[in-house]
Design an enzyme around this catalytic site. Structure first.
Site, short mmCIF file in Angstrom:
data_model
loop_
_atom_site.label_atom_id
_atom_site.label_comp_id
_atom_site.label_asym_id
_atom_site.label_seq_id
_atom_site.Cartn_x
_atom_site.Cartn_y
_atom_site.Cartn_z
N ASP A 1 0.84 -1.20 0.00
CA ASP A 1 0.00 0.00 0.00
C ASP A 1 0.88 1.25 0.00
OD1 ASP A 1 0.93 -0.45 2.63
OD2 ASP A 1 -0.85 0.42 3.56
N ASN B 1 -2.50 2.69 3.73
CA ASN B 1 -1.95 3.98 4.17
C ASN B 1 -2.76 5.15 3.62
OD1 ASN B 1 0.30 3.10 5.71
ND2 ASN B 1 1.40 2.63 3.82
N PHE C 1 -0.61 -0.91 12.67
CA PHE C 1 -1.52 -0.36 11.66
C PHE C 1 -2.05 -1.40 10.68
CE2 PHE C 1 -2.34 1.30 7.43
CZ PHE C 1 -3.35 2.22 7.70
N ASN C 2 -1.18 -2.21 10.07
CA ASN C 2 -1.65 -3.12 9.01
C ASN C 2 -2.68 -4.13 9.53
OD1 ASN C 2 -0.08 -1.98 7.01
ND2 ASN C 2 1.64 -3.39 7.33
N ASP D 1 6.65 1.23 1.97
CA ASP D 1 6.36 0.26 0.90
C ASP D 1 7.21 0.59 -0.32
OD1 ASP D 1 3.50 -1.09 1.83
OD2 ASP D 1 3.69 1.01 2.43
N HIS E 1 9.67 0.24 8.19
CA HIS E 1 9.06 -1.05 8.52
C HIS E 1 9.07 -2.08 7.37
CE1 HIS E 1 7.43 0.90 12.11
NE2 HIS E 1 7.01 1.88 11.33
N ASP E 2 8.48 -1.70 6.23
CA ASP E 2 8.23 -2.69 5.18
C ASP E 2 9.52 -3.23 4.55
OD1 ASP E 2 5.57 -2.29 5.69
OD2 ASP E 2 5.27 -0.91 4.02
N THR F 1 2.90 -6.10 2.70
CA THR F 1 3.33 -4.99 3.56
C THR F 1 2.22 -3.96 3.77
OG1 THR F 1 4.26 -3.78 1.68
CG2 THR F 1 5.76 -5.25 2.87
C1 BDR Z 1 3.01 -0.33 8.66
O1 BDR Z 1 1.90 0.55 8.54
C2 BDR Z 1 2.05 1.38 7.41
O2 BDR Z 1 1.77 2.69 7.74
C3 BDR Z 1 3.46 1.19 6.92
O3 BDR Z 1 3.51 1.28 5.50
C4 BDR Z 1 3.81 -0.20 7.39
O4 BDR Z 1 3.39 -1.18 6.46
C5 BDR Z 1 3.76 0.00 9.93
O5 BDR Z 1 2.92 -0.15 11.04
CA CA Z 2 2.81 -0.63 4.18
#
Ligand code: BDR
Ligand code: CA
Length: 303
Positions: free
Chosen positions: A11, A40, A166-167, A16, A234-235, A125
């Site tokens: 996303d 996102n 979040f994901n 990403d 993160h990703d 991701t």
């Molecule tokens: C994840 O949430 C999204 O905002 C980022 O792209 C990542 O995949 C981190 O919590």
């Molecule tokens: Ca992401």
């Protein structure tokens, strides 16, 4: 050595986009398709960003397919406050000439896995909506992947809420389907990815990447200013796990997703003592080795 083939469901999204760059730059990996999901920012933006990145990187030969615009059962949330309204912060890329593939993302995931059993490393991701729908369409894909890795969840705390990452929070019902599917999910969670910080020193090294650094890597890694130590990528860590599991220490665990908790919806409940694990959970990262690997891979990208 043949490159590991990656299908990236994402996303984009600052990190990403940085993950796409890693999957492209590391010659031990071959990015074979990108599928998009609303997360996102909305699906129109995540798909446009993926299309623009594809052409910026000269990857016109790989498909970009759009997937789910909304979670399985609940309304969409967004992380535009982190990624900017259009998803890539203040990065502006040329408009894409080519459109998304006519095959929807879920069909593309299923067809691609069926066509190459045991060869494709599936990496997700973003919210897990597309993956849950692909499992619904063909539960047999659990036996067709070479591996399945997500960026999502944590075994400590969340970021979107105290309990939820979040994901997973974005589509807990999808995440619950994915963890219960009968395959082994590699859960690259916040505990790991919060160590992968683009610190001032790392950003200085990114600035040495020339046009790629100026156009993309530095702005994508520095847009979100809220953490004074730097932005976590993160990703990127999920893609790094596929290529370089040696940079991680991992444990087996059983992961369940909370879908109903008043305060804990979207939490990943991780049992490291479970008799029947369903996940590999990386628990420690060689941070220095990670950045050496990522920056060396970025340095191989020719624009
Ligand atoms: C994840 O949430 C999204 O905002 C980022 O792209 C990542 O995949 C981190 O919590
Ligand atoms: Ca992401």
């Amino acid at each position: 050595m043949t490159a590991k083939k990656i299908l990236l469901d994402c996303d984009p999204g600052l990190d990403d986009a940085l993950a796409i760059l890693l999957a492209h730059g590391d010659h031990a990996l071959e990015l074979i398709a990108i599928t998009t999901v609303g997360g996102n920012v909305d699906l129109a933006n995540t798909t446009r960003n993926a299309l623009q990145l594809r052409e910026y990187l000269g990857l016109e030969h790989i498909p970009v397919a759009a997937g789910a615009a909304a979670p399985l059962v609940r309304p969409a949330i967004s992380a535009a406050e982190v990624h900017g309204d259009e998803g890539l912060g203040n990065v502006v890329l040329p408009a894409a000439r080519l459109e998304a593939s006519v095959t929807p993302a879920v069909d593309l995931i299923v067809e691609t896995l069926r066509a190459s059993p045991g060869e494709i490393h599936l990496v997700a991701t973003g919210p897990l909506t597309n993956i849950a729908l692909a499992l619904h369409q063909d539960p047999a894909i659990i036996d067709l992947v070479a591996s399945f890795t997500i960026m999502g969840g944590s075994f400590t705390r969340g970021n979107a809420t105290p309990a939820a990452e979040f994901n997973i929070l974005a589509d807990p019902e999808a995440a619950a389907v994915v963890f219960a599917a009968g395959w082994q999910t590699v859960m690259v969670g916040l505990d790991l990815t919060n160590q992968a910080i683009a610190t001032h020193e790392i950003v200085e090294r990114m600035a040495l990447l020339g046009r790629l650094g100026n156009d993309l890597v530095v702005p994508l890694s520095t847009f979100w200013k809220d953490d004074p130590t730097g932005q976590a990528v993160h990703d990127v860590v999920a893609v790094a796990f596929v290529a370089r599991p040696d940079l991680f220490q991992s444990r087996l665990a059983h992961v369940e997703v909370e879908t109903t908790g008043t305060f804990t919806s979207g939490m990943t409940v991780v049992d490291f003592d479970a008799a029947v694990p369903n996940a590999i959970v990386p628990v420690a990262l060689d941070v220095e080795g990670f950045w050496d690997y990522v920056l060396e891979s970025y340095a191989r990208i020719r624009l």
